[in-house]
Design a protein around this motif. Sequence first.
Motif, PDB file in Angstrom:
ATOM      1  N   GLU A   1      38.408 -38.245 -25.640  1.00  0.00           N
ATOM      2  CA  GLU A   1      38.455 -37.896 -26.293  1.00  0.00           C
ATOM      3  C   GLU A   1      38.331 -36.644 -27.714  1.00  0.00           C
ATOM      4  O   GLU A   1      39.497 -36.034 -28.361  1.00  0.00           O
ATOM      5  N   PHE A   2      36.984 -36.323 -27.238  1.00  0.00           N
ATOM      6  CA  PHE A   2      37.381 -34.591 -27.361  1.00  0.00           C
ATOM      7  C   PHE A   2      37.978 -33.975 -26.576  1.00  0.00           C
ATOM      8  O   PHE A   2      37.987 -33.181 -27.111  1.00  0.00           O
ATOM      9  N   LEU A   3      38.020 -34.326 -25.102  1.00  0.00           N
ATOM     10  CA  LEU A   3      38.537 -33.435 -23.994  1.00  0.00           C
ATOM     11  C   LEU A   3      40.282 -33.424 -24.753  1.00  0.00           C
ATOM     12  O   LEU A   3      40.601 -32.125 -24.434  1.00  0.00           O
ATOM     13  N   LYS A   4      40.726 -34.329 -25.218  1.00  0.00           N
ATOM     14  CA  LYS A   4      41.886 -34.378 -25.531  1.00  0.00           C
ATOM     15  C   LYS A   4      42.574 -33.306 -26.818  1.00  0.00           C
ATOM     16  O   LYS A   4      43.044 -32.815 -26.788  1.00  0.00           O
ATOM     17  N   SER A   5      40.863 -33.623 -27.708  1.00  0.00           N
ATOM     18  CA  SER A   5      40.897 -32.894 -29.046  1.00  0.00           C
ATOM     19  C   SER A   5      41.513 -31.440 -29.063  1.00  0.00           C
ATOM     20  O   SER A   5      42.307 -30.508 -29.447  1.00  0.00           O
ATOM     21  N   ILE A   6      40.725 -31.440 -27.823  1.00  0.00           N
ATOM     22  CA  ILE A   6      40.075 -29.054 -27.952  1.00  0.00           C
ATOM     23  C   ILE A   6      41.081 -29.236 -27.087  1.00  0.00           C
ATOM     24  O   ILE A   6      42.124 -27.618 -27.504  1.00  0.00           O
ATOM     25  N   GLN A   7      41.905 -29.676 -26.320  1.00  0.00           N
ATOM     26  CA  GLN A   7      43.709 -28.838 -25.757  1.00  0.00           C
ATOM     27  C   GLN A   7      44.080 -29.243 -26.796  1.00  0.00           C
ATOM     28  O   GLN A   7      44.984 -27.778 -26.550  1.00  0.00           O
ATOM     29  N   GLN A   8      44.505 -29.910 -27.379  1.00  0.00           N
ATOM     30  CA  GLN A   8      45.267 -29.631 -28.774  1.00  0.00           C
ATOM     31  C   GLN A   8      44.802 -28.650 -29.618  1.00  0.00           C
ATOM     32  O   GLN A   8      45.865 -27.711 -30.534  1.00  0.00           O
ATOM     33  N   GLN A   9      44.075 -28.951 -30.081  1.00  0.00           N
ATOM     34  CA  GLN A   9      43.439 -27.969 -30.679  1.00  0.00           C
ATOM     35  C   GLN A   9      43.672 -26.332 -30.609  1.00  0.00           C
ATOM     36  O   GLN A   9      44.404 -24.975 -30.758  1.00  0.00           O
TER      37      GLN A   9
ATOM     38  N   SER B   1      45.384 -25.550 -27.147  1.00  0.00           N
ATOM     39  CA  SER B   1      46.734 -25.111 -25.970  1.00  0.00           C
ATOM     40  C   SER B   1      46.782 -25.259 -25.001  1.00  0.00           C
ATOM     41  O   SER B   1      46.998 -23.749 -24.467  1.00  0.00           O
ATOM     42  N   LEU B   2      44.958 -26.143 -24.328  1.00  0.00           N
ATOM     43  CA  LEU B   2      45.089 -25.738 -22.772  1.00  0.00           C
ATOM     44  C   LEU B   2      45.873 -26.328 -22.879  1.00  0.00           C
ATOM     45  O   LEU B   2      46.074 -27.404 -22.342  1.00  0.00           O
ATOM     46  N   THR B   3      45.786 -26.306 -21.263  1.00  0.00           N
ATOM     47  CA  THR B   3      46.573 -26.273 -20.101  1.00  0.00           C
ATOM     48  C   THR B   3      45.244 -27.449 -18.818  1.00  0.00           C
ATOM     49  O   THR B   3      44.723 -26.787 -18.377  1.00  0.00           O
ATOM     50  N   TYR B   4      45.408 -28.165 -18.738  1.00  0.00           N
ATOM     51  CA  TYR B   4      44.897 -29.412 -18.189  1.00  0.00           C
ATOM     52  C   TYR B   4      45.423 -29.538 -16.443  1.00  0.00           C
ATOM     53  O   TYR B   4      46.429 -30.283 -16.891  1.00  0.00           O
ATOM     54  N   LEU B   5      44.229 -29.662 -15.226  1.00  0.00           N
ATOM     55  CA  LEU B   5      44.459 -30.202 -14.178  1.00  0.00           C
ATOM     56  C   LEU B   5      44.158 -31.028 -14.706  1.00  0.00           C
ATOM     57  O   LEU B   5      42.390 -30.966 -13.669  1.00  0.00           O
ATOM     58  N   PHE B   6      43.847 -32.332 -14.633  1.00  0.00           N
ATOM     59  CA  PHE B   6      43.092 -33.676 -14.676  1.00  0.00           C
ATOM     60  C   PHE B   6      42.754 -34.333 -13.218  1.00  0.00           C
ATOM     61  O   PHE B   6      43.950 -34.890 -13.165  1.00  0.00           O
ATOM     62  N   ILE B   7      41.623 -34.363 -12.350  1.00  0.00           N
ATOM     63  CA  ILE B   7      42.216 -35.196 -10.832  1.00  0.00           C
ATOM     64  C   ILE B   7      41.190 -36.538 -11.229  1.00  0.00           C
ATOM     65  O   ILE B   7      40.574 -36.096 -12.117  1.00  0.00           O
ATOM     66  N   SER B   8      41.510 -37.141 -10.624  1.00  0.00           N
ATOM     67  CA  SER B   8      40.928 -38.530 -11.533  1.00  0.00           C
ATOM     68  C   SER B   8      41.293 -39.526 -10.485  1.00  0.00           C
ATOM     69  O   SER B   8      42.502 -39.564  -9.686  1.00  0.00           O
ATOM     70  N   HIS B   9      41.154 -40.962 -10.175  1.00  0.00           N
ATOM     71  CA  HIS B   9      41.305 -42.404  -9.553  1.00  0.00           C
ATOM     72  C   HIS B   9      41.890 -43.028 -10.414  1.00  0.00           C
ATOM     73  O   HIS B   9      42.271 -44.280  -9.708  1.00  0.00           O
ATOM     74  N   ASN B  10      41.474 -42.996 -11.873  1.00  0.00           N
ATOM     75  CA  ASN B  10      40.781 -44.152 -12.599  1.00  0.00           C
ATOM     76  C   ASN B  10      42.662 -43.717 -13.548  1.00  0.00           C
ATOM     77  O   ASN B  10      42.415 -42.890 -14.651  1.00  0.00           O
ATOM     78  N   LEU B  11      43.777 -44.313 -13.208  1.00  0.00           N
ATOM     79  CA  LEU B  11      45.240 -44.558 -14.194  1.00  0.00           C
ATOM     80  C   LEU B  11      44.848 -44.705 -15.288  1.00  0.00           C
ATOM     81  O   LEU B  11      45.880 -44.205 -15.095  1.00  0.00           O
ATOM     82  N   ALA B  12      44.014 -45.517 -15.726  1.00  0.00           N
ATOM     83  CA  ALA B  12      44.241 -45.425 -17.036  1.00  0.00           C
ATOM     84  C   ALA B  12      43.566 -44.515 -17.707  1.00  0.00           C
ATOM     85  O   ALA B  12      44.469 -44.374 -18.561  1.00  0.00           O
ATOM     86  N   VAL B  13      42.716 -43.656 -17.497  1.00  0.00           N
ATOM     87  CA  VAL B  13      42.507 -42.542 -17.984  1.00  0.00           C
ATOM     88  C   VAL B  13      43.836 -41.365 -17.814  1.00  0.00           C
ATOM     89  O   VAL B  13      43.492 -40.285 -18.401  1.00  0.00           O
ATOM     90  N   VAL B  14      44.191 -40.932 -16.822  1.00  0.00           N
ATOM     91  CA  VAL B  14      45.435 -40.577 -16.277  1.00  0.00           C
ATOM     92  C   VAL B  14      46.327 -40.855 -17.319  1.00  0.00           C
ATOM     93  O   VAL B  14      47.154 -40.217 -17.965  1.00  0.00           O
ATOM     94  N   ARG B  15      46.870 -41.831 -17.823  1.00  0.00           N
ATOM     95  CA  ARG B  15      47.728 -42.474 -17.985  1.00  0.00           C
ATOM     96  C   ARG B  15      47.275 -42.120 -20.170  1.00  0.00           C
ATOM     97  O   ARG B  15      48.475 -41.179 -20.726  1.00  0.00           O
ATOM     98  N   TYR B  16      45.846 -41.550 -19.739  1.00  0.00           N
ATOM     99  CA  TYR B  16      46.051 -42.166 -22.140  1.00  0.00           C
ATOM    100  C   TYR B  16      45.815 -40.221 -21.750  1.00  0.00           C
ATOM    101  O   TYR B  16      46.066 -39.495 -22.697  1.00  0.00           O
ATOM    102  N   MET B  17      45.543 -39.075 -20.727  1.00  0.00           N
ATOM    103  CA  MET B  17      45.234 -37.822 -21.757  1.00  0.00           C
ATOM    104  C   MET B  17      46.278 -37.141 -20.544  1.00  0.00           C
ATOM    105  O   MET B  17      46.487 -35.924 -21.150  1.00  0.00           O
ATOM    106  N   CYS B  18      47.057 -37.807 -20.283  1.00  0.00           N
ATOM    107  CA  CYS B  18      48.385 -36.409 -18.859  1.00  0.00           C
ATOM    108  C   CYS B  18      49.227 -37.311 -19.534  1.00  0.00           C
ATOM    109  O   CYS B  18      49.735 -38.122 -19.217  1.00  0.00           O
ATOM    110  N   ASN B  19      50.166 -35.520 -19.941  1.00  0.00           N
ATOM    111  CA  ASN B  19      52.760 -36.194 -20.242  1.00  0.00           C
ATOM    112  C   ASN B  19      53.110 -36.402 -18.548  1.00  0.00           C
ATOM    113  O   ASN B  19      53.603 -36.351 -18.949  1.00  0.00           O
ATOM    114  N   ARG B  20      51.944 -35.759 -17.729  1.00  0.00           N
ATOM    115  CA  ARG B  20      52.549 -36.001 -16.208  1.00  0.00           C
ATOM    116  C   ARG B  20      51.742 -36.343 -15.190  1.00  0.00           C
ATOM    117  O   ARG B  20      50.447 -36.005 -14.960  1.00  0.00           O
ATOM    118  N   VAL B  21      52.171 -37.027 -13.903  1.00  0.00           N
ATOM    119  CA  VAL B  21      51.400 -37.453 -13.171  1.00  0.00           C
ATOM    120  C   VAL B  21      52.015 -36.607 -11.842  1.00  0.00           C
ATOM    121  O   VAL B  21      53.472 -37.433 -11.497  1.00  0.00           O
TER     122      VAL B  21
END
Length: 330
Positions: free
Chosen positions: A189-197, A199-219
Motif C-alpha cells: 500500500e505504501f509503495l503504491k501511494s508513493i508511486q502515485q505521489q 510519479s515513479l516508474t516501477y519494474l516490479f518483479i514477483s511470482h505472486n500474481l495477486a500482488v502484480v495485479r494490484y500493483m501493476c498496470n502492465r505485466v
Amino acid sequence: MLDVKNLTVGFPVRNRGEKAMLMAVNDVSLTLNKGDALGLVGESGSGKSTIGRTILHLNPSTSGHIALDGEEITRLSAAGERALRKRAQMIFQDPHSALNPRMTILRSVAEPLVLHTRLRGSALREKVGELLETVGLQKQFLYRYPHELSGGQKQRVCIARAMALNPELLVLDEPTSALDVSVQAQILEFLKSIQQQKSLTYLFISHNLAVVRYMCNRVAVMYLGKIVEQGPTEEVFKAPRHPYTKALLEAVPLPEAGQSRRTAPLGGDIPSPLNPPTGCAFHTRCDKAIAGKCDRVPPPEVDFGHGHVASCFLGVEGQGTTGEKIRELA
C-alpha cells in the motif's frame, strides 16, 4: 522511460567439465513508460531478477541495448555509472541481508546522500529523518541497528535509502516475499501511494500474481529467459493467450472451498537453460503442443491489440488463422 531491446545475458559455467554458456535472459525486449508499473512474473529460474539486475548494471549484459529516458546506458563510463545510481535504484527481496548489520540506520540511509550530495552534519541527519518519516518510521530509529528492527521496518529502511536521491525508476525484486502477510499489505500500500505521489516508474518483479495485479498496470510473463506474453494487466489476466500464462493463473489458490480447477496444474520442472528445448521452450510441459511444430519451430509473436502480444502458435490459430496458415508461418 525504459527501453530494453534484444537483451541477452549469459553466464560462463562448466558443464560436465566443459565450458558452457548459461543463457539466463535470451533476446528480451520490453518498454516501460514514465509512471507505469510493469510486473515481471514467472517461475523461479525464469530470468526475472537477472533482467532487473542487468538494467542497473549489477550484472553484465552479453548483447542487446538498454535506454533510460532515451539515453543509451548499455555501456557506461565510471561517471555514467555514478549518474545512473541517481536515476535508478533497486529494492532487494531480503531486507535482512540488504542492510549492513554493523551500520546504524542513519549511516545506511545516509550513504547515498554522502556519496552523491554535499549534505553533512545536522543537515544530513535532518534529511535522513525526513526520509524515515516518509516511509512511516520515527526519527528515534536513526541510531538503531538492523537487528533491533522487524522485517517490515527493515524493508521500509531499504525503501527510504532507495528514495534518498529521488530516482526516476525503481526496480523492486520481490520486495515483500520475505515478510509476513499482514506486513506485506502495508508495504504494498505504501509503495503504491508513493508511486502515485512522485510519479515513479516501477519494474516490479514477483511470482505472486495477486500482488502484480494490484500493483501493476502492465505485466510481462517470462519462461526460460524469454517473455512469452505481455500486455495490460487486466487484459492478460482476463484473457491470457499463452498456455503458460493460463497455467500460472490456474495455479493461484481458489478463494472458496469446494471449487474445482478448470485444468490440471502445470506439471514438470522448467528445463535447464544450459540445454533449452528446440522450438517453443514451453512445449515439453504444454498439453496443447502441436507435434512436429511446437517442438521444432520458434512460435511467432501475435499481436492481439492494445499492446497485448503472445508468442504461441495457438495464438495465431485463435486469431482466425487456419491450421494450414499456421504451417505456412512455421
